[in-house]
Design a protein around this motif. Structure first.
Motif, PDB file in Angstrom:
ATOM      1  N   GLY A   1       0.842  -1.198   0.000  1.00 26.32           N
ATOM      2  CA  GLY A   1       0.000   0.000   0.000  1.00 26.32           C
ATOM      3  C   GLY A   1       0.867   1.233   0.000  1.00 26.32           C
TER       4      GLY A   1
ATOM      5  N   GLN B   1       2.460   8.583   9.998  1.00 23.18           N
ATOM      6  CA  GLN B   1       2.125   8.066  11.330  1.00 23.18           C
ATOM      7  C   GLN B   1       3.051   8.743  12.322  1.00 23.18           C
TER       8      GLN B   1
ATOM      9  N   GLU C   1       4.919   5.472   7.345  1.00 24.54           N
ATOM     10  CA  GLU C   1       4.819   4.028   7.446  1.00 24.54           C
ATOM     11  C   GLU C   1       4.286   3.458   6.140  1.00 24.54           C
TER      12      GLU C   1
ATOM     13  N   PRO D   1       2.564  -0.194   4.630  1.00 24.26           N
ATOM     14  CA  PRO D   1       2.056  -1.535   4.944  1.00 24.26           C
ATOM     15  C   PRO D   1       2.744  -2.583   4.065  1.00 24.26           C
TER      16      PRO D   1
ATOM     17  N   SER E   1       2.851  -6.564   2.672  1.00 21.68           N
ATOM     18  CA  SER E   1       2.055  -7.767   2.415  1.00 21.68           C
ATOM     19  C   SER E   1       2.977  -8.881   1.933  1.00 21.68           C
TER      20      SER E   1
ATOM     21  N   SER F   1      -2.097 -11.728  10.879  1.00 19.12           N
ATOM     22  CA  SER F   1      -2.480 -10.587  10.057  1.00 19.12           C
ATOM     23  C   SER F   1      -1.835 -10.677   8.676  1.00 19.12           C
TER      24      SER F   1
ATOM     25  N   SER G   1      -1.025  -8.093   6.970  1.00 20.31           N
ATOM     26  CA  SER G   1      -0.250  -6.875   6.744  1.00 20.31           C
ATOM     27  C   SER G   1       0.485  -6.491   8.010  1.00 20.31           C
ATOM     28  N   THR G   2       1.660  -5.903   7.834  1.00 13.93           N
ATOM     29  CA  THR G   2       2.428  -5.383   8.961  1.00 13.93           C
ATOM     30  C   THR G   2       3.138  -4.115   8.510  1.00 13.93           C
ATOM     31  N   PRO G   3       3.264  -3.095   9.363  1.00 16.89           N
ATOM     32  CA  PRO G   3       3.874  -1.837   8.913  1.00 16.89           C
ATOM     33  C   PRO G   3       5.388  -1.821   9.099  1.00 16.89           C
TER      34      PRO G   3
ATOM     35  N   THR H   1      11.231  -5.717   7.186  1.00 15.13           N
ATOM     36  CA  THR H   1      10.497  -6.354   8.277  1.00 15.13           C
ATOM     37  C   THR H   1      11.134  -7.688   8.639  1.00 15.13           C
TER      38      THR H   1
END
Length: 841
Positions: free
Chosen positions: A458, A463, A468, A470, A472, A526, A528-530, A538
């Protein structure tokens, strides 16, 4: 320096070979166990591996005496020539200096005789034959060189063997430097390119070498009207006149449609055909196709090793070895290995391939070519950077994020992409005494592909004090077996004043595909993770498993086709190309996850009508109408579902008006105007979102100009200009009426130049300009235009050694190279250096 001996001084030239041999056709990780359970190699695929291994082993074990080349090593070595047109005597002296051969001739006989010169890479025999062409002189071998003379009186001259054939085989079509004069791909007949009513760009082996092309992205960089898409970092994706495709790739005229990154280590030339191509290629080909023509074994010995080192630890080595086995058979082996890092953080590429080829000519009228290939490509799936500031429905509201070109969003260490390709190919061609020629091509290929990506899912959002993004994740595995068999019948006849060149044929294809996809769940919860700009990688644990909509499909496609083409000479100045093809496309598709089974059967009729007017022999003015279809299964045969299974195939209609001018035999100018309409596009019914309809949804209009060949004997060029106006004409699923088609710039300009200052030194300079374009159909993210320059230096160190240096993006411009959508955008590479050493022995 070797001496040129001048001693005691025409009609067609005859070059007498040094030995009696038949002349041939010239040619210079991260996969979970559950993901893989459904994919097992078939017995047929195992047989392919065994056959390929046996072919290579048998050829490599041939006795050295059998493989030894005939004639002198000097005469068989391929080298570069740069001899301008002018007096024959001066040209022969230049030829002797460049080759080190002894040439003997009478200076008095040379007076008043001129030559067209010779430029390019040839053996000594081929180069001398070209130099003498049309002069009325012949070359007779003697120890250490040749005697150049006028033909002697019959009965007193020594025995003369058949002349060396300089022209390439009509099937692939000859090329001269950057210019091709013929293309088998467009009509499957031996037709001059200027007499084909279609826009075609041929990327020759000389251009591939000079620009150091390694990929499809490199191939289309200087091709007017064709662009490159990101392909999610795991596949070739090309945009033809506003139409994105991942499946319109062919090798020697047969389909090679699995999504992967192709290499050029075994490629002689690449034909890029623009517009609808359904009549020749069948389904697909809506905006254009790319056909790779592979190298064949011939009777001219080839010994070449290419070693390359470049920026970001790029390391590559390739070999090309060819030998005549005897007067009937010849063998060739191409192989390559590369291991490179990237300007993108954590991105790595490892690939390799081997391609043995055997050519057999049991008679002068029969030719058999057998080849096998293993190719693998392992790399990091890189989907680039996201956008920032996008407002839904607001045009031009977003831009790519402002970050360093090396920044990777996601996790490169857990984003592997790999493919293994095993293929067997055959060509059998026979010319009968009555004028009928029959040609059969067969290709079996097994593809095993897996890719996994952890990527920006995304746009970047604010933030607190930072931005940030997202993240996937998903992975996807595809197993496909392709088999295609194609038979052409060619015959020429006259009906009254009309000359007909007929091509009729049949084709059968079968494709079996299994596709399995998993979604990534971070911390197993989840999707998604930011991540932040300060830490875009990540390390959150990811579990891959199927969700409610992930693919688990099995599909079987069978295609049977029959086609007929007539190239008619109505008058010496007027020609027509009429063709029609019928395809029966049958697909059985099963969704293993839901148990849904679909069966569709499409009957596709693809006509082509072209008219050519030739005010003079070197100029053709043409008009063309053609049609192509894409069934609902899509490029990759996996897009079928309950809502679209009963709908008609998408249809592509191309209207084109153009002109082609061979300014000289080695310089061509082309121009084309076109309109390409895409119809039967799915659109929602106004005021009733529960229903859909088919509309004429997309139109591309444009103009293309191309120039390729030699401005002077020392100056070679290739490039052109394209104007493309591609828009959505009716509101369709995913786009509003008036939207500009994604990743299609209005203007592109490109021009590559090579200038040879001496036979030993040349320089290259290229420029590419692209105007602004949108990343996706919603037109919210604008990708800025750019101008990039490339350069090269070519140095011949000795008769057997050449050195080449290429610099891409010499001004170190920041730019966007390609995109897949608004948040998968690939930054262009910074300044890159590559040094290549080529040894011919």
């Amino acid at each position: 320096m070797k001496n040129t001996i001048i001693k005691n001084s025409t009609s067609s030239v005859a070059l007498i070979p040094e030995a009696n041999r038949r002349d041939g056709f010239r040619g210079e990780e991260g996969c979970s166990p559950q993901t893989r359970d459904g994919f097992r190699h078939s017995y047929l695929a195992m047989a392919v591996r065994g056959a390929l291994f046996s072919l290579g082993l048998a050829a490599m074990s041939l006795p050295h005496a059998v493989l030894a080349q005939s004639g002198s090593a000097t005469s068989a070595t391929v080298q570069a020539y740069s001899i301008p047109a002018g007096p024959m005597e001066s040209a022969l002296n230049d030829f002797a200096r460049q080759t080190g051969l002894k040439l003997s001739f009478d200076a008095a006989e040379m007076k008043g005789i001129a030559t067209q010169g010779v430029t390019g890479n040839f053996t000594a025999q081929d180069g001398l034959s070209r130099l003498l062409s049309g002069s009325g002189l012949e070359a007779v071998t003697e120890p250490g060189g040749y005697v150049i003379r006028k033909p002697t009186v019959a009965g007193t001259q020594p025995a003369v063997l058949p002349a060396v054939q300089v022209a390439a085989t009509p099937i692939t079509g000859p090329t001269d430097g950057y210019m091709a004069t013929k293309s088998f791909s467009a009509t499957r007949t031996d037709t001059p390119l200027r007499d084909v009513p279609q826009s075609i760009t041929v990327v020759t082996k000389d251009l591939i070498r000079d620009q150091n092309m390694l990929s499809m992205g490199d191939v289309v960089r200087y091709v007017p009207g064709v662009g490159i898409s990101q392909g999610e970092g795991n596949r070739d994706a090309v945009i033809f006149r506003g139409n994105n495709s991942t499946g319109d790739f062919y090798v020697d005229g047969l389909r090679d449609d699995v999504q992967y990154f192709r290499d050029l280590y075994n490629i002689e030339r690449v034909d890029v055909l623009k517009g609808a191509n359904g009549m020749i290629f069948g389904r697909g080909g809506g905006g254009g196709v790319i056909n790779r023509v592979t190298k064949e074994a011939g009777w001219t010995p080839i010994n070449e090793i290419v070693a390359q080192y470049g920026s970001f630890s790029q390391k590559r080595i390739a070999i090309d070895v060819g030998r005549p086995i005897n007067d009937i058979a010849a063998f060739r082996l191409n192989a390559m290995y590369e291991h490179s890092h990237s300007y993108r953080n954590g991105v790595e590429i490892e690939r390799g391939g081997v391609n043995p080829t055997l050519t057999i000519k049991p008679t002068a009228q029969t030719k058999i070519v057998l080849s096998g290939e293993y190719f693998m490509d392992n790399r990091t799936a890189d989907r680039g950077i996201p956008s920032f500031g996008t407002s839904p429905g607001v045009v031009d509201s977003g831009r790519p994020v402002n970050t360093h070109w090396s920044t990777f969003f996601g996790n490169p260490a857990n984003s592997p992409a790999r493919v293994d390709v095993w293929a067997l190919n055959s060509l059998i061609e026979h010319a009968f005494d009555n004028g009928l020629t029959v040609r059969n091509r067969t290709r079996y290929a097994n593809y095993d592909k897996f890719y996994q990506n952890i990527y920006a899912g995304g746009q970047a959002v604010v933030q607190g004090p930072t931005l940030e993004v997202p993240i996937s994740a998903y992975n996807n595995a595809t197993q496909r077996d392709n088999i295609f068999n194609q038979t052409d019948f060619l015959y020429t006849l006259n009906t009254g004043p009309l000359k007909h060149e007929l091509m009729a044929g049949v084709e059968y294809g079968r494709q079996v595909t299994d596709n399995f996809r998993n979604t990534g769940f971070f911390n197993n919860t989840s999707t998604s993770t930011p991540v932040t700009f300060l830490n875009p990688i990540t390390q959150v644990p990811v579990t891959f498993r199927q969700n409610a909509t992930d693919a688990n499909n099995h599909g079987v496609v069978e295609v049977a086709a029959v086609y007929l083409q007539d190239q008619i000479t109505i008058l010496p100045q007027v020609k027509a190309v009429l063709g029609i093809r019928y395809d029966n496309f049958d697909l059985k598709f099963r969704n293993n996850r839901t148990g849904d089974v679909f069966h569709t059967n499409d009957s596709l009729v693809s006509p082509r009508v072209g008219l050519i007017y030739k005010p003079i022999e070197e100029v053709s003015i043409y008009g063309n109408y053609s049609l192509a279809y894409v069934p609902r299964a899509g490029d990759q045969l996996a897009s079928l579902n309950l809502s679209n299974a009963t709908l008609k195939p998408e249809q592509f209609t191309n209207l084109e008006l153009g002109a082609k001018w061979d300014i000289r035999p080695d310089l061509a100018l082309t121009a084309a105007l076109y309109q390409l309409d895409r119809s039967n596009v799915i659109a929602p019914v106004p005021n009733d979102i529960t229903r859909t309809m088919l509309v004429d949804g997309q139109r591309s209009r444009g103009a293309e100009v191309g120039l390729m060949g030699r401005i002077t004997p020392q100056w070679s060029v290739m490039g052109g200009y394209a104007y493309t106006d591609a828009e959505i004409t009716r509101a369709i699923t995913g786009a509003q009426a008036g939207s500009v088609v994604a990743q299609v710039p209005k203007h592109t300009v490109s021009m590559w130049n090579r200038y040879d200052f001496t036979p030993f030194l040349g320089l290259g300079l290229g420029v590419v300009h692209r105007s602004n374009m949108y990343a996706a159909l919603d037109n919210t993210v604008l990708l800025p235009g750019f101008t990039r320059m490339d350069a090269a230096m070519f140095l011949r160190v000795s008769k057997v050694l050449r050195v080449q240096a290429n610099i891409e993006n010499i001004a170190n411009v920041d730019y966007i190279a390609s995109a897949n959508n608004n948040n998968n955008i690939t930054p262009g590479a910074p300044r890159i250096y590559r040094l290549t050493v080529i040894a011919n022995f």
